[in-house]
Design a protein around this motif. Structure first.
Motif, PDB file in Angstrom:
ATOM      1  N   PHE A  82      69.098 154.296  53.166  1.00 58.06           N
ATOM      2  CA  PHE A  82      70.090 154.645  52.429  1.00 58.06           C
ATOM      3  C   PHE A  82      70.143 156.055  51.167  1.00 58.06           C
ATOM      4  O   PHE A  82      71.620 156.472  51.109  1.00 58.06           O
ATOM      5  CB  PHE A  82      70.415 153.463  51.449  1.00 58.06           C
ATOM      6  CG  PHE A  82      71.215 152.302  52.290  1.00 58.06           C
ATOM      7  CD1 PHE A  82      72.743 151.537  51.994  1.00 58.06           C
ATOM      8  CD2 PHE A  82      70.655 151.325  53.060  1.00 58.06           C
ATOM      9  CE1 PHE A  82      73.171 151.087  52.553  1.00 58.06           C
ATOM     10  CE2 PHE A  82      71.259 150.347  53.818  1.00 58.06           C
ATOM     11  CZ  PHE A  82      72.973 149.596  53.750  1.00 58.06           C
ATOM     12  N   GLY A  83      68.920 155.769  51.040  1.00 57.20           N
ATOM     13  CA  GLY A  83      68.982 156.970  50.106  1.00 57.20           C
ATOM     14  C   GLY A  83      68.917 158.546  50.498  1.00 57.20           C
ATOM     15  O   GLY A  83      70.026 159.619  50.244  1.00 57.20           O
ATOM     16  N   ALA A  84      68.704 157.886  51.576  1.00 60.58           N
ATOM     17  CA  ALA A  84      68.663 159.897  52.630  1.00 60.58           C
ATOM     18  C   ALA A  84      69.729 160.435  52.981  1.00 60.58           C
ATOM     19  O   ALA A  84      70.786 161.092  52.869  1.00 60.58           O
ATOM     20  CB  ALA A  84      67.425 159.606  53.616  1.00 60.58           C
ATOM     21  N   MET A  85      70.834 158.978  53.434  1.00 56.45           N
ATOM     22  CA  MET A  85      72.535 159.042  54.227  1.00 56.45           C
ATOM     23  C   MET A  85      73.250 158.615  53.622  1.00 56.45           C
ATOM     24  O   MET A  85      74.566 159.166  53.613  1.00 56.45           O
ATOM     25  CB  MET A  85      72.240 157.676  55.205  1.00 56.45           C
ATOM     26  CG  MET A  85      71.217 158.018  56.214  1.00 56.45           C
ATOM     27  SD  MET A  85      71.533 156.897  57.478  1.00 56.45           S
ATOM     28  CE  MET A  85      70.963 155.566  57.323  1.00 56.45           C
ATOM     29  N   PHE A  86      73.236 157.694  52.371  1.00 58.32           N
ATOM     30  CA  PHE A  86      74.608 157.752  52.032  1.00 58.32           C
ATOM     31  C   PHE A  86      74.606 158.182  50.546  1.00 58.32           C
ATOM     32  O   PHE A  86      76.135 159.116  49.904  1.00 58.32           O
ATOM     33  CB  PHE A  86      74.822 155.951  51.294  1.00 58.32           C
ATOM     34  CG  PHE A  86      75.020 155.713  52.685  1.00 58.32           C
ATOM     35  CD1 PHE A  86      76.708 155.234  53.888  1.00 58.32           C
ATOM     36  CD2 PHE A  86      74.115 155.014  53.583  1.00 58.32           C
ATOM     37  CE1 PHE A  86      76.580 155.365  54.961  1.00 58.32           C
ATOM     38  CE2 PHE A  86      74.162 154.392  54.428  1.00 58.32           C
ATOM     39  CZ  PHE A  86      75.344 154.430  55.512  1.00 58.32           C
ATOM     40  N   PHE A  87      73.333 158.545  49.584  1.00 59.90           N
ATOM     41  CA  PHE A  87      73.659 159.051  48.215  1.00 59.90           C
ATOM     42  C   PHE A  87      72.766 161.001  48.581  1.00 59.90           C
ATOM     43  O   PHE A  87      72.935 161.344  47.430  1.00 59.90           O
ATOM     44  CB  PHE A  87      72.452 157.692  47.570  1.00 59.90           C
ATOM     45  CG  PHE A  87      72.503 156.666  47.246  1.00 59.90           C
ATOM     46  CD1 PHE A  87      73.479 156.648  46.063  1.00 59.90           C
ATOM     47  CD2 PHE A  87      71.458 155.820  47.763  1.00 59.90           C
ATOM     48  CE1 PHE A  87      74.648 155.212  46.269  1.00 59.90           C
ATOM     49  CE2 PHE A  87      71.989 154.713  48.124  1.00 59.90           C
ATOM     50  CZ  PHE A  87      73.326 154.309  47.144  1.00 59.90           C
ATOM     51  N   HIS A  88      72.919 161.440  49.757  1.00 61.22           N
ATOM     52  CA  HIS A  88      71.761 162.513  49.755  1.00 61.22           C
ATOM     53  C   HIS A  88      71.196 162.642  49.399  1.00 61.22           C
ATOM     54  O   HIS A  88      71.769 164.122  48.471  1.00 61.22           O
ATOM     55  CB  HIS A  88      73.438 163.704  49.700  1.00 61.22           C
ATOM     56  CG  HIS A  88      74.787 163.115  50.755  1.00 61.22           C
ATOM     57  ND1 HIS A  88      74.664 163.190  52.230  1.00 61.22           N
ATOM     58  CD2 HIS A  88      75.781 161.962  50.446  1.00 61.22           C
ATOM     59  CE1 HIS A  88      75.408 162.129  52.145  1.00 61.22           C
ATOM     60  NE2 HIS A  88      76.277 161.568  51.613  1.00 61.22           N
ATOM     61  N   GLU A  89      69.661 162.101  48.809  1.00 63.10           N
ATOM     62  CA  GLU A  89      69.084 162.541  47.391  1.00 63.10           C
ATOM     63  C   GLU A  89      68.131 163.681  48.142  1.00 63.10           C
ATOM     64  O   GLU A  89      68.097 163.370  49.845  1.00 63.10           O
ATOM     65  CB  GLU A  89      67.773 160.963  47.118  1.00 63.10           C
ATOM     66  CG  GLU A  89      68.760 160.040  46.627  1.00 63.10           C
ATOM     67  CD  GLU A  89      68.619 159.328  46.566  1.00 63.10           C
ATOM     68  OE1 GLU A  89      66.738 158.558  46.460  1.00 63.10           O
ATOM     69  OE2 GLU A  89      68.841 158.377  45.015  1.00 63.10           O
ATOM     70  N   LYS A  90      67.345 163.951  47.725  1.00 64.28           N
ATOM     71  CA  LYS A  90      66.874 165.319  47.972  1.00 64.28           C
ATOM     72  C   LYS A  90      65.115 164.988  47.889  1.00 64.28           C
ATOM     73  O   LYS A  90      64.714 164.696  48.082  1.00 64.28           O
ATOM     74  CB  LYS A  90      67.172 166.586  46.822  1.00 64.28           C
ATOM     75  CG  LYS A  90      68.664 166.857  46.560  1.00 64.28           C
ATOM     76  CD  LYS A  90      68.386 168.159  44.666  1.00 64.28           C
ATOM     77  CE  LYS A  90      69.948 167.842  44.665  1.00 64.28           C
ATOM     78  NZ  LYS A  90      69.305 168.956  44.069  1.00 64.28           N
ATOM     79  N   ASN A  91      64.847 166.168  48.734  1.00 67.90           N
ATOM     80  CA  ASN A  91      62.779 166.777  48.449  1.00 67.90           C
ATOM     81  C   ASN A  91      62.424 165.249  49.901  1.00 67.90           C
ATOM     82  O   ASN A  91      61.778 164.787  49.064  1.00 67.90           O
ATOM     83  CB  ASN A  91      61.914 166.606  46.735  1.00 67.90           C
ATOM     84  CG  ASN A  91      61.126 166.708  47.520  1.00 67.90           C
ATOM     85  OD1 ASN A  91      60.401 167.354  47.774  1.00 67.90           O
ATOM     86  ND2 ASN A  91      60.135 165.726  46.611  1.00 67.90           N
ATOM     87  N   LEU A  92      63.651 165.162  50.398  1.00 70.03           N
ATOM     88  CA  LEU A  92      62.569 163.757  51.242  1.00 70.03           C
ATOM     89  C   LEU A  92      62.219 163.580  52.724  1.00 70.03           C
ATOM     90  O   LEU A  92      61.022 162.885  52.312  1.00 70.03           O
ATOM     91  CB  LEU A  92      64.453 163.099  52.207  1.00 70.03           C
ATOM     92  CG  LEU A  92      65.427 163.701  51.787  1.00 70.03           C
ATOM     93  CD1 LEU A  92      66.837 162.768  53.199  1.00 70.03           C
ATOM     94  CD2 LEU A  92      65.466 161.853  50.901  1.00 70.03           C
TER      95      LEU A  92
END
Length: 305
Positions: free
Chosen positions: A273-283
């Motif tokens: 969810f953090g990667a796809m919907f909140f577009h968080e960095k340094n994944l």
């Protein structure tokens, strides 16, 4: 059956964390948490009423036992522990990326094992020690990768809040083991539905007092509250996850150590969810840290069989 319930609970917990992150976006924490406890209480209140006044739920998984203060005092303590964890967790979640919060929360089984070591005198085997060391290593690496986002684990009080929330969550897990264990095994032998239903209601009362005494007098000078349907989603997913968790623990063959570890698999859902919907960095770096956590959980699982 108990293992399937644990996996379903993990999936629901991942959705719960994701909806919680969305509900807290630019929002006041205390009223959001109050509404979460209120909606959770409303979900379980019909089961309490129907079980106490009719025979409709008798013999079903929704039947809720009743009891006096001798039983409820243990549930009040459970509510205090969980609410303290939630307060720290909600504030930390609001100010930190979900892809950092998730892996930290995933270290709870390690804390449960350490707690079992200190409180119950349990001894860890080689597999479990490897799992603990991998979890510690992943935490260290996560702290290094988070510096790219300006988050210093040593000096960031939001990180301390998340760690504190995870530690209290581990305490709650150990306490659940004590509450659910039969009296002849040294536990309290409480009914699982009684615990889940009433600890939500007690939390709602505690949060109502906090809302009235701490937030409302200064609400015009702090972060404003705005309604979000994600608040309802938080309560629904959490209530469902906890119901499956307590039901799993109530089954005679269930192992608390395994259930606790499987539940932390929720980090996979919240990370996505953090990667796809909140577009968080340094994944990429965080994904490696997460893989270490999951590998540690695998060693804990093998060592606990």
């Amino acid at each position: 059956m108990w293992l399937i319930l644990a996996f379903l609970s993990a999936a629901m917990l991942g959705c719960y964390d994701s909806f919680k992150k969305d509900a807290l976006k630019g929002n006041a924490v205390i009223p959001v948490l109050f509404l979460n406890t209120l909606f959770s209480s409303l979900i379980f209140l019909p089961f309490i009423v129907l079980s106490g006044t009719t025979d409709v739920l008798q013999g079903t998984i929704f039947q809720t036992a009743s009891g006096g203060w001798e039983m409820h005092k243990y549930i009040v303590l459970k509510a205090l522990i969980v609410l303290s964890s939630w307060i720290l967790g909600y504030f930390g979640m609001k100010h930190l990326p979900l892809t950092i919060v998730g892996p930290i929360n995933a270290t709870r089984p390690v804390m449960v094992l350490v707690g079992a070591l200190l409180v119950f005198g349990e001894r860890l085997n080689v597999w479990q020690w490897i799992g603990v060391m991998l979890a510690v290593a992943s935490f260290f690496m996560l702290s290094r990768s988070s510096k790219k986002e300006g988050i210093d684990f040593k000096h960031d009080h939001w990180i301390y809040m998340i760690v504190g929330a995870a530690a209290l969550g581990a305490v709650s897990g150990l306490y659940d083991k004590y509450l659910m264990a039969p009296v002849e095994s040294g536990g309290v032998g409480l009914d699982r539905m009684m615990v889940q239903s009433w600890y939500n209601i007690y939390q709602c009362g505690m949060m109502g007092l906090m809302l009235w005494l701490l937030w409302w007098p200064k609400h015009q000078d702090t972060t404003p509250f705005h309604w979000s349907w994600s608040i309802v989603g938080v309560s629904v997913f959490l209530s469902t996850a906890d119901f499956m968790y307590f039901y799993s623990l109530s089954l005679p063959e269930a192992m608390i150590s395994i259930v606790s570890m499987v539940r932390r698999g929720s980090v996979i859902v919240s990370f996505m969810f953090g990667a796809m919907f909140f577009h968080e960095k340094n994944l990429k770096a965080k994904a490696f840290d997460l893989a270490l956590v999951l590998l540690g959980m695998l060693f804990l699982y093998v060592g606990s069989k």
